[in-house]
Design a protein around this motif. Sequence first.
Motif: not given
Length: 219
Positions: A24-33, A7-17, A199-203
């Motif tokens: 450089x910075x913590x991940x931002x959540x740009x999807x609905x869990x 459910x999350x993979x594509x949304x997370x990768x797109x949101x993290x850049x 990891x950092x991308x999903x923390x």
Amino acid sequence: MRRRADVLLCAALAGLGLAHALAASPPRQQFTVPAPGSYRLESIQPAADGAVLESDGTAGPLRRYTTGKVTLLSFIYTYCVDPVGCPLAFQTFSDLRTRLLAKPEMARRVRFVSLSFDPSNDTPTALRHYAGNLAAPGSPLRWHFLTTRSAAELRPIIDGFGQDVSVNVDAQGRPTRFYNHLLKVFLIDARGRVREIYTTAYLMPDVIFTDIQTLLMER
């Protein structure tokens, strides 16, 4: 049920850049869990075991801290200053602690473990000062700060979890007190099985909190 990762993979990768931005910075959540219990977390591996020391000096096996409850575990060293390393893990654990303590019946079924990379400097006394009131034994949510007697006792634990780490060296090739490591946080079920590795991308606290709820709903 769909797995959370699907459910999350594509949304997370797109949101993290870009990948370098993660450093450089913590991940931002740009999807609905997804809702708790609407997906399954697969068993990845058994949690590693080994001899550890509690911040009060109590010795025992690591499995004492990775079975019987849902456990969130990370490797740290107390003087780490990397903003997307140990401080980010500490911040995430602190956020989750606040959320869980608001639900004491849930908090009692969960524990946190911070295990030091550096037994030479992170002695039980040093960890006790680092933890402060966070390690209070009377808390509904126990947060254990652990170390080992030596690097030799630590190594099989690190290898068992698949946690890479190396020591920085100075210009003369001498080891320093600073460590290179990829931040990993392990979610472990009550039977001692690793069910997710962040990891950092999903923390992200929302993601982890929902995963904890999902494990607590299992029968």
